[in-house]
Design a protein around this motif. Structure first.
Motif, PDB file in Angstrom:
ATOM      1  N   HIS A  61       0.833  -1.200   0.000  1.00 11.19           N
ATOM      2  CA  HIS A  61       0.000   0.000   0.000  1.00 11.19           C
ATOM      3  C   HIS A  61       0.867   1.249   0.000  1.00 11.19           C
ATOM      4  O   HIS A  61       1.981   1.237   0.519  1.00 11.19           O
ATOM      5  CB  HIS A  61      -0.909   0.034   1.232  1.00 11.19           C
ATOM      6  N   TRP A  62       0.255   2.337  -0.508  1.00  9.34           N
ATOM      7  CA  TRP A  62       0.895   3.632  -0.396  1.00  9.34           C
ATOM      8  C   TRP A  62       0.998   4.020   1.065  1.00  9.34           C
ATOM      9  O   TRP A  62       0.162   3.624   1.880  1.00  9.34           O
ATOM     10  CB  TRP A  62      -0.003   4.665  -1.059  1.00  9.34           C
ATOM     11  N   LYS A  64       0.290   6.110   4.254  1.00  3.84           N
ATOM     12  CA  LYS A  64      -1.042   6.677   4.587  1.00  3.84           C
ATOM     13  C   LYS A  64      -1.133   8.181   4.271  1.00  3.84           C
ATOM     14  O   LYS A  64      -2.200   8.683   3.923  1.00  3.84           O
ATOM     15  CB  LYS A  64      -1.423   6.392   6.036  1.00  3.84           C
ATOM     16  N   HIS A  67      -2.693   8.750   0.910  1.00  5.99           N
ATOM     17  CA  HIS A  67      -4.158   8.603   0.901  1.00  5.99           C
ATOM     18  C   HIS A  67      -4.828   9.867   1.456  1.00  5.99           C
ATOM     19  O   HIS A  67      -5.788  10.374   0.888  1.00  5.99           O
ATOM     20  CB  HIS A  67      -4.583   7.386   1.740  1.00  5.99           C
ATOM     21  N   SER A  71      -7.202  12.573  -0.675  1.00  9.16           N
ATOM     22  CA  SER A  71      -8.578  12.829  -0.247  1.00  9.16           C
ATOM     23  C   SER A  71      -8.767  14.309   0.079  1.00  9.16           C
ATOM     24  O   SER A  71      -9.735  14.928  -0.336  1.00  9.16           O
ATOM     25  CB  SER A  71      -8.929  11.983   0.979  1.00  9.16           C
ATOM     26  N   HIS A  74      -8.518  16.528  -3.215  1.00  6.01           N
ATOM     27  CA  HIS A  74      -9.217  15.934  -4.362  1.00  6.01           C
ATOM     28  C   HIS A  74      -9.617  16.980  -5.412  1.00  6.01           C
ATOM     29  O   HIS A  74      -9.242  16.886  -6.576  1.00  6.01           O
ATOM     30  CB  HIS A  74     -10.442  15.174  -3.807  1.00  6.01           C
ATOM     31  N   LYS A 106      -2.979  -0.615  -8.307  1.00  9.25           N
ATOM     32  CA  LYS A 106      -4.113  -0.943  -7.437  1.00  9.25           C
ATOM     33  C   LYS A 106      -4.415   0.226  -6.480  1.00  9.25           C
ATOM     34  O   LYS A 106      -5.577   0.550  -6.235  1.00  9.25           O
ATOM     35  CB  LYS A 106      -3.759  -2.189  -6.607  1.00  9.25           C
ATOM     36  N   GLU A 107      -3.375   0.838  -5.967  1.00 12.36           N
ATOM     37  CA  GLU A 107      -3.575   1.993  -5.101  1.00 12.36           C
ATOM     38  C   GLU A 107      -4.188   3.155  -5.887  1.00 12.36           C
ATOM     39  O   GLU A 107      -5.114   3.820  -5.421  1.00 12.36           O
ATOM     40  CB  GLU A 107      -2.242   2.438  -4.470  1.00 12.36           C
ATOM     41  N   ALA A 109      -6.028   2.993  -8.453  1.00 15.95           N
ATOM     42  CA  ALA A 109      -7.415   2.667  -8.833  1.00 15.95           C
ATOM     43  C   ALA A 109      -8.411   3.096  -7.742  1.00 15.95           C
ATOM     44  O   ALA A 109      -9.605   3.229  -8.006  1.00 15.95           O
ATOM     45  CB  ALA A 109      -7.543   1.177  -9.123  1.00 15.95           C
ATOM     46  N   LYS A 110      -7.901   3.315  -6.531  1.00 12.18           N
ATOM     47  CA  LYS A 110      -8.780   3.785  -5.448  1.00 12.18           C
ATOM     48  C   LYS A 110      -9.145   5.262  -5.625  1.00 12.18           C
ATOM     49  O   LYS A 110      -9.992   5.780  -4.910  1.00 12.18           O
ATOM     50  CB  LYS A 110      -8.090   3.597  -4.085  1.00 12.18           C
ATOM     51  N   PHE A 111      -8.434   5.926  -6.553  1.00 14.62           N
ATOM     52  CA  PHE A 111      -8.689   7.348  -6.815  1.00 14.62           C
ATOM     53  C   PHE A 111      -8.948   7.517  -8.319  1.00 14.62           C
ATOM     54  O   PHE A 111      -8.127   8.116  -9.030  1.00 14.62           O
ATOM     55  CB  PHE A 111      -7.487   8.198  -6.366  1.00 14.62           C
ATOM     56  N   PRO A 112     -10.082   6.979  -8.808  1.00 13.12           N
ATOM     57  CA  PRO A 112     -10.311   6.966 -10.259  1.00 13.12           C
ATOM     58  C   PRO A 112     -10.400   8.359 -10.882  1.00 13.12           C
ATOM     59  O   PRO A 112     -10.191   8.516 -12.089  1.00 13.12           O
ATOM     60  CB  PRO A 112     -11.637   6.204 -10.415  1.00 13.12           C
TER      61      PRO A 112
END
Ligand code: FMN
Length: 171
Positions: A61-62, A64, A67, A71, A74, A106-107, A109-112
């Protein structure tokens, strides 16, 4: 107006921070105004016309902070060119690099909504004798992929600087 770039990074042991420093230096050499900040210190992106985001991968994972940063900012990030890099591979093995790139994808993809102008993986740095308590416990587990992995530093400074120069022409 002169392009002002923010290079924002997350780093636990400093190796991603050093890569971010090298990228910031190269962008600056290419005539751009550059600020280098830890992601968690960035309050606003108002004064920037482009952003470079760098984070290491930990346990697939990236960091934290990456993330939280994505967010928090954004809305602003949807309006700016954003380049992303991650540190991770600890060897020159092609399989490992492919796997790390898959972890990063994959990480992302959580922020399309994030559409990076460029995405890059760079080799990382690992020192089993200088780990925080929990990481030390983790790598000592026989099942850990880092169990008995020797110290390494596979950061390719030439590739890092070349990537930064290529970004300067895109921003
Ligand atoms: C406990 C631990 C777990 C790690 N997990 C991963 C991982 O899942 N994927 C990866 O590509 N690299 C992994 N790494 C390698 C780090 O991404 C690499 O050491 C990086 O350079 C660390 O960056 P930093 O010094 O900025 O914290 C791991 C390293 C440690 C110590």
């Amino acid at each position: 107006m002169k392009t002002r770039v923010l290079v924002a990074c997350a780093s636990k042991y400093g190796s991603t921070q050093e890569v971010a420093e090298s990228i910031a230096e190269k962008l600056s050499e290419n005539g751009l105004a550059v600020d280098l900040e830890p992601m968690k210190k960035v309050k606003s992106l108002e004064e920037y016309s482009a952003v470079v985001l760098g984070s290491p991968l930990y346990l697939m994972h990236w960091h934290k902070d990456a993330h939280v940063f994505l967010s928090r900012h954004h809305e602003a990030l949807t309006k700016l060119p954003v380049a992303v890099f991650a540190l991770g591979p600890l060897s020159d093995e092609e399989e490992e690099w492919k796997e790390v790139r898959a972890q990063l994808d994959k990480e992302l993809a959580k922020f399309p909504w994030l559409r990076p102008v460029d995405i890059e993986v760079f080799g990382g740095k690992f020192d089993p004798h200088n780990l925080h308590f929990t990481d030390n416990l983790l790598v000592k587990l026989p099942a850990s992929p880092l169990h008995n992995v020797p110290a390494s530093d596979v950061r390719d400074w030439k590739a890092i600087r070349a990537w930064a120069s290529s970004l300067a022409t895109q921003f």
